[in-house]
Design a protein around this motif. Structure first.
Motif, PDB file in Angstrom:
ATOM      1  N   MET A 456       0.810  -1.208   0.000  1.00 44.19           N
ATOM      2  CA  MET A 456       0.000   0.000   0.000  1.00 44.19           C
ATOM      3  C   MET A 456       0.849   1.266   0.000  1.00 44.19           C
ATOM      4  SD  MET A 456      -2.884  -1.419  -0.193  1.00 44.19           S
ATOM      5  CE  MET A 456      -3.880   0.067  -0.164  1.00 44.19           C
ATOM      6  N   VAL A 457       2.149   1.114   0.305  1.00 43.20           N
ATOM      7  CA  VAL A 457       3.020   2.291   0.381  1.00 43.20           C
ATOM      8  C   VAL A 457       3.100   3.008  -0.958  1.00 43.20           C
ATOM      9  CG1 VAL A 457       5.412   3.051   0.730  1.00 43.20           C
ATOM     10  CG2 VAL A 457       4.384   1.403   2.306  1.00 43.20           C
ATOM     11  N   ILE A 458       3.237   2.241  -2.049  1.00 43.52           N
ATOM     12  CA  ILE A 458       3.355   2.866  -3.364  1.00 43.52           C
ATOM     13  C   ILE A 458       2.018   2.928  -4.098  1.00 43.52           C
ATOM     14  CG2 ILE A 458       5.780   2.222  -3.624  1.00 43.52           C
ATOM     15  CD1 ILE A 458       4.936  -0.053  -5.438  1.00 43.52           C
ATOM     16  N   TRP A 459       0.933   2.508  -3.431  1.00 48.11           N
ATOM     17  CA  TRP A 459      -0.383   2.506  -4.066  1.00 48.11           C
ATOM     18  C   TRP A 459      -0.850   3.891  -4.509  1.00 48.11           C
ATOM     19  CZ3 TRP A 459      -3.193  -0.820  -6.481  1.00 48.11           C
ATOM     20  CH2 TRP A 459      -4.543  -0.575  -6.727  1.00 48.11           C
ATOM     21  N   PRO A 460      -0.502   4.983  -3.795  1.00 43.64           N
ATOM     22  CA  PRO A 460      -0.957   6.302  -4.261  1.00 43.64           C
ATOM     23  C   PRO A 460      -0.562   6.622  -5.700  1.00 43.64           C
ATOM     24  CG  PRO A 460      -0.152   6.475  -2.025  1.00 43.64           C
ATOM     25  CD  PRO A 460       0.169   5.079  -2.486  1.00 43.64           C
ATOM     26  N   LEU A 461       0.464   5.946  -6.220  1.00 42.31           N
ATOM     27  CA  LEU A 461       0.889   6.191  -7.596  1.00 42.31           C
ATOM     28  C   LEU A 461       0.189   5.289  -8.601  1.00 42.31           C
ATOM     29  CD1 LEU A 461       4.752   6.764  -7.298  1.00 42.31           C
ATOM     30  CD2 LEU A 461       3.085   8.338  -8.283  1.00 42.31           C
ATOM     31  N   PHE A 462      -0.609   4.339  -8.117  1.00 46.06           N
ATOM     32  CA  PHE A 462      -1.187   3.367  -9.037  1.00 46.06           C
ATOM     33  C   PHE A 462      -2.101   4.019 -10.066  1.00 46.06           C
ATOM     34  CE2 PHE A 462      -4.823   0.681 -10.217  1.00 46.06           C
ATOM     35  CZ  PHE A 462      -4.156  -0.294 -10.928  1.00 46.06           C
ATOM     36  N   GLY A 463      -3.015   4.897  -9.613  1.00 48.03           N
ATOM     37  CA  GLY A 463      -3.995   5.474 -10.528  1.00 48.03           C
ATOM     38  C   GLY A 463      -3.348   6.181 -11.702  1.00 48.03           C
ATOM     39  N   THR A 464      -2.386   7.063 -11.409  1.00 50.48           N
ATOM     40  CA  THR A 464      -1.744   7.807 -12.493  1.00 50.48           C
ATOM     41  C   THR A 464      -0.892   6.901 -13.374  1.00 50.48           C
ATOM     42  OG1 THR A 464      -0.061   8.413 -10.867  1.00 50.48           O
ATOM     43  CG2 THR A 464      -1.738  10.052 -11.359  1.00 50.48           C
ATOM     44  N   THR A 465      -0.132   5.996 -12.749  1.00 57.72           N
ATOM     45  CA  THR A 465       0.731   5.093 -13.520  1.00 57.72           C
ATOM     46  C   THR A 465      -0.101   4.175 -14.404  1.00 57.72           C
ATOM     47  OG1 THR A 465       2.286   5.107 -11.671  1.00 57.72           O
ATOM     48  CG2 THR A 465       2.654   3.474 -13.375  1.00 57.72           C
ATOM     49  N   ASN A 466      -1.195   3.692 -13.858  1.00 59.38           N
ATOM     50  CA  ASN A 466      -2.082   2.790 -14.597  1.00 59.38           C
ATOM     51  C   ASN A 466      -2.701   3.492 -15.799  1.00 59.38           C
ATOM     52  OD1 ASN A 466      -3.527   0.282 -14.889  1.00 59.38           O
ATOM     53  ND2 ASN A 466      -5.331   1.329 -14.116  1.00 59.38           N
ATOM     54  N   GLN A 467      -3.139   4.740 -15.602  1.00 54.13           N
ATOM     55  CA  GLN A 467      -3.738   5.468 -16.716  1.00 54.13           C
ATOM     56  C   GLN A 467      -2.700   5.875 -17.759  1.00 54.13           C
ATOM     57  OE1 GLN A 467      -6.426   4.283 -16.179  1.00 54.13           O
ATOM     58  NE2 GLN A 467      -7.876   5.981 -16.170  1.00 54.13           N
ATOM     59  N   LEU A 468      -1.480   6.173 -17.312  1.00 58.38           N
ATOM     60  CA  LEU A 468      -0.400   6.421 -18.267  1.00 58.38           C
ATOM     61  C   LEU A 468      -0.153   5.190 -19.128  1.00 58.38           C
ATOM     62  CD1 LEU A 468       2.334   8.423 -16.331  1.00 58.38           C
ATOM     63  CD2 LEU A 468       1.189   9.133 -18.426  1.00 58.38           C
ATOM     64  N   LEU A 469      -0.189   4.021 -18.486  1.00 56.55           N
ATOM     65  CA  LEU A 469       0.020   2.776 -19.217  1.00 56.55           C
ATOM     66  C   LEU A 469      -1.081   2.575 -20.251  1.00 56.55           C
ATOM     67  CD1 LEU A 469       1.595   0.175 -19.629  1.00 56.55           C
ATOM     68  CD2 LEU A 469       0.315  -0.834 -17.737  1.00 56.55           C
ATOM     69  N   ALA A 470      -2.309   2.917 -19.900  1.00 58.13           N
ATOM     70  CA  ALA A 470      -3.408   2.811 -20.866  1.00 58.13           C
ATOM     71  C   ALA A 470      -3.154   3.731 -22.055  1.00 58.13           C
ATOM     72  CB  ALA A 470      -4.737   3.166 -20.197  1.00 58.13           C
ATOM     73  N   GLY A 471      -2.682   4.947 -21.761  1.00 58.74           N
ATOM     74  CA  GLY A 471      -2.376   5.877 -22.839  1.00 58.74           C
ATOM     75  C   GLY A 471      -1.262   5.366 -23.736  1.00 58.74           C
ATOM     76  N   LEU A 472      -0.226   4.776 -23.131  1.00 60.21           N
ATOM     77  CA  LEU A 472       0.896   4.259 -23.914  1.00 60.21           C
ATOM     78  C   LEU A 472       0.462   3.057 -24.756  1.00 60.21           C
ATOM     79  CD1 LEU A 472       3.762   4.527 -21.258  1.00 60.21           C
ATOM     80  CD2 LEU A 472       3.150   6.144 -23.070  1.00 60.21           C
ATOM     81  N   THR A 473      -0.426   2.229 -24.208  1.00 60.27           N
ATOM     82  CA  THR A 473      -0.959   1.105 -24.984  1.00 60.27           C
ATOM     83  C   THR A 473      -1.758   1.613 -26.180  1.00 60.27           C
ATOM     84  OG1 THR A 473      -1.073  -0.285 -22.999  1.00 60.27           O
ATOM     85  CG2 THR A 473      -2.429  -0.948 -24.876  1.00 60.27           C
ATOM     86  N   LEU A 474      -2.579   2.628 -25.960  1.00 64.25           N
ATOM     87  CA  LEU A 474      -3.320   3.229 -27.070  1.00 64.25           C
ATOM     88  C   LEU A 474      -2.370   3.836 -28.098  1.00 64.25           C
ATOM     89  CD1 LEU A 474      -6.261   4.919 -25.134  1.00 64.25           C
ATOM     90  CD2 LEU A 474      -6.484   3.109 -26.845  1.00 64.25           C
ATOM     91  N   ALA A 475      -1.210   4.327 -27.627  1.00 58.79           N
ATOM     92  CA  ALA A 475      -0.223   4.878 -28.561  1.00 58.79           C
ATOM     93  C   ALA A 475       0.303   3.794 -29.497  1.00 58.79           C
ATOM     94  CB  ALA A 475       0.932   5.519 -27.787  1.00 58.79           C
ATOM     95  N   VAL A 476       0.571   2.605 -28.940  1.00 56.82           N
ATOM     96  CA  VAL A 476       1.041   1.488 -29.761  1.00 56.82           C
ATOM     97  C   VAL A 476      -0.023   1.097 -30.783  1.00 56.82           C
ATOM     98  CG1 VAL A 476       1.674  -0.961 -29.718  1.00 56.82           C
ATOM     99  CG2 VAL A 476       2.619   0.596 -28.006  1.00 56.82           C
ATOM    100  N   ILE A 477      -1.279   1.006 -30.339  1.00 56.48           N
ATOM    101  CA  ILE A 477      -2.365   0.643 -31.259  1.00 56.48           C
ATOM    102  C   ILE A 477      -2.526   1.711 -32.339  1.00 56.48           C
ATOM    103  CG2 ILE A 477      -4.831   0.123 -31.431  1.00 56.48           C
ATOM    104  CD1 ILE A 477      -4.702  -0.734 -28.451  1.00 56.48           C
ATOM    105  N   THR A 478      -2.385   2.977 -31.953  1.00 57.45           N
ATOM    106  CA  THR A 478      -2.507   4.072 -32.926  1.00 57.45           C
ATOM    107  C   THR A 478      -1.405   4.003 -33.972  1.00 57.45           C
ATOM    108  OG1 THR A 478      -3.531   5.486 -31.231  1.00 57.45           O
ATOM    109  CG2 THR A 478      -2.618   6.573 -33.175  1.00 57.45           C
ATOM    110  N   VAL A 479      -0.188   3.698 -33.554  1.00 54.69           N
ATOM    111  CA  VAL A 479       0.928   3.540 -34.505  1.00 54.69           C
ATOM    112  C   VAL A 479       0.596   2.438 -35.510  1.00 54.69           C
ATOM    113  CG1 VAL A 479       3.339   2.832 -34.756  1.00 54.69           C
ATOM    114  CG2 VAL A 479       2.697   4.438 -32.955  1.00 54.69           C
ATOM    115  N   ILE A 480       0.058   1.342 -35.017  1.00 54.10           N
ATOM    116  CA  ILE A 480      -0.311   0.230 -35.907  1.00 54.10           C
ATOM    117  C   ILE A 480      -1.324   0.702 -36.953  1.00 54.10           C
ATOM    118  CG2 ILE A 480      -1.478  -2.012 -36.026  1.00 54.10           C
ATOM    119  CD1 ILE A 480      -0.375  -2.573 -33.204  1.00 54.10           C
TER     120      ILE A 480
END
Length: 558
Positions: A456-480
């Motif tokens: 739980m110590v690093i959990w406060p960063l989960f929301g932002t990191t998780n949404q960044l990952l979603a954006g980066l995944t969409l970036a890969v799909i967009t490149v395709i």
């Protein structure tokens, strides 16, 4: 306002999204091919690559991505009022999550089941891939460490859930044998599994199991966390058909039963939404709704973790490419329906506005506790179920989802470790990869928390990191899509919005961590921000190159 209206508007909107929008994406954008030979067939090994019935695979995908997050996020976010949370869940599910999950599954299936991190190497470059894997590893570390803590807390606070939670593992093992070893049709194992699972809930409600406060110097929470990681390690080593698939499938059925009970309770009880649509009396120190709403509600609107599951385990089990629409897009629908139920439980499950305000005293309050408490009240008022039994049903639902996420999360972490070893020229076998994954998670759990709750110590960063990952995944799909000469607008718009909100949130949190002198989270925040910006820059460079006639993997049978 009646909760019935909110329920019907949400469900109808999601249904229309699946029927029309997902069909358009499948036929015009991703262009699914029913004759394409998926990795489950071309690379079949009986362990990770296994052709799977689309209903069973949907159960695996949905319950793996669900966890506790589609409950926790909305249950916290309603502090701003039910209106913003409802709009983000419904709109995000239809236009963001469905396209993201569906796209990650399609792209991975067209690339020999590679994870989205490895796929980025060919599409946006080696540097981008390495940084992508760093973000992925941190997200998985957060998920595995934090969900272990969430489950242990629920097992301690709701001892009536212990028997059904652990009994579900035996149910799944039997169902796996019935389907794969004895070739039984899905109907009878499904019915039998649901009946046994809910019988276990009734038994557990009568016979709660509570561990002693201390066992060999360890707290009850610590013991549960140790047992959870031992179980998750074993589950991640077994062939997917033995435990992972059937456990996720039966949990998916359990979701529909649980949601059905909640929705019927709303229809028969006709409760009113006691919380305001837009809360004008926010507790002190409540952060701004923008950008925090869009990272507080991740699962249930859009979540980068979904892309890891879609491209990590789900793509390796896809029987037909055309199944990707049902598994990927409708999997996101399941998340949205669960989040919709969480919003209703946490806003209509209280007798008065004062009762609601007594729970929501600060940002971060509410969560699973509010869901279980509010949902139990709805089940009692609408269906006449005893409040304790209703609470047990919802607690078991939350724990089983979080447990299946841990199963899949640890397996995914092993994949990432093996892929990183491959890049470094090292061959990391399955057992060693699993031991490393468990070791890192345990080090976080017990190194940063005396009772094993260090995740739980690093959990406060989960929301932002998780949404960044979603954006980066969409970036890969967009490149395709750009390389194929197809319209990228349907992934590009969610991509830009998510990156803007996530980077904004990271900057806001950076200031909070600095003022609190939390140097660990501040350092991680900076690392994640740099990695995300770098990967984004690499993706933009790849997009600017335009169509690539040499890109054949996503157009023709290999």
């Amino acid at each position: 306002m009646s909760a019935i209206a909110l329920l019907l508007v949400g469900l109808i909107a999601m249904a229309l999204g699946y029927v029309f929008y997902s069909k358009f994406i499948a036929e015009r954008i991703y262009r699914l091919d029913p004759n394409y030979r998926t990795p489950a067939h071309s690379m079949r090994d009986g362990v990770d690559y296994v052709p799977t019935n689309k209903f069973v695979l949907w159960g695996h995908h949905f319950t793996s991505v669900a966890g506790a997050a589609p409950i926790v996020g909305p249950a916290i976010a309603v502090i701003w009022g039910w209106g913003p949370a409802f709009a983000w869940v419904v709109f995000g599910t239809i236009f963001f999550a469905g396209v993201h999950d569906f796209g990650a599954l399609w792209a991975s299936a067209r690339s020999r089941g590679q994870s989205v991190g490895m796929l980025s190497g060919r599409l946006i470059g080696a540097r981008g891939r390495s940084l992508f894997l760093v973000v992925i590893f941190l997200v998985l570390l957060m998920v595995n460490g934090a969900f272990a803590a969430v489950i242990s807390n629920l097992l301690v606070s709701t001892p009536t859930s212990v028997i059904p939670v652990w009994g579900a593992i035996l149910v799944a093992l039997v169902i796996g044998q019935m389907i794969y070893r004895y070739n039984m049709k899905l109907l009878w194992p499904s019915l039998g599994g649901v009946i046994v699972l809910y019988t276990l809930i009734l038994i557990g409600n009568q016979y709660p199991v509570a561990l002693p406060d201390e066992i060999m110097g360890l707290s009850a929470k610590s013991v549960w966390i140790l047992l959870l990681f031992v179980y998750a390690a074993i589950a991640s080593l077994l062939p997917v058909w033995v435990l992972l698939q059937p456990r996720d499938y039966i949990n998916g059925l359990q979701l529909f039963v649980g949601l059905g009970l909640l929705y019927l309770a709303v229809l028969f009880g006709a409760p009113e939404l006691v919380a305001p649509a837009f809360n004008q009396e926010l507790p002190a120190d409540t952060p701004s709704i923008v950008p925090l709403l869009f990272v507080t509600i991740a699962c249930g609107a859009i979540s980068g973790f979904h892309g890891l599951v879609a491209s990590g385990t789900t793509s390796k089990q896809l029987d037909k490419e055309t199944d990707a629409r049902f598994v990927g897009y409708f999997g996101a629908m399941g998340e949205g329906m669960l989040s919709l139920a969480a919003i209703i439980c946490c806003t209509a499950g209280f007798a008065t506005l004062t009762d609601w305000q007594q729970v929501y005293t600060a940002f971060g309050t509410g969560g699973v506790t509010a869901f279980v408490q509010g949902g139990g009240t709805l089940l009692a008022n609408g269906l006449g179920l005893p409040a304790e039994l209703g609470g047990t049903i919802l607690a078991v639902m939350a724990i089983l989802f979080a447990g299946t996420t841990m199963d899949t999360g640890l397996r995914l972490q092993r994949f990432v470790i093996q892929e990183a070893g491959e890049l470094a020229g090292l061959k990391v076998n399955t057992l060693i990869g699993t031991l490393i994954a468990v070791g890192v998670c345990m080090a976080l759990a017990f190194g940063a928390g005396s009772d094993g709750t260090g995740g739980m110590v690093i959990w406060p960063l989960f929301g932002t990191t998780n949404q960044l990952l979603a954006g980066l995944t969409l970036a890969v799909i967009t490149v395709i899509l750009i390389k194929l000469g197809r319209s990228p607008v349907y992934t590009l718009v969610p991509l830009v919005f998510l990156l803007a909100m996530s980077i904004y949130a990271l900057l806001v949190q950076m200031g909070q961590f600095y003022r609190a002198e939390n140097w660990l989270l501040l350092g991680m925040d900076v690392i994640i921000l740099i990695a995300a910006l770098w990967v984004t820059l690499e993706a933009v460079i790849a997009m600017r190159k335009g169509r690539d006639p040499a890109e054949q993997a996503f157009e023709a049978q290999p």
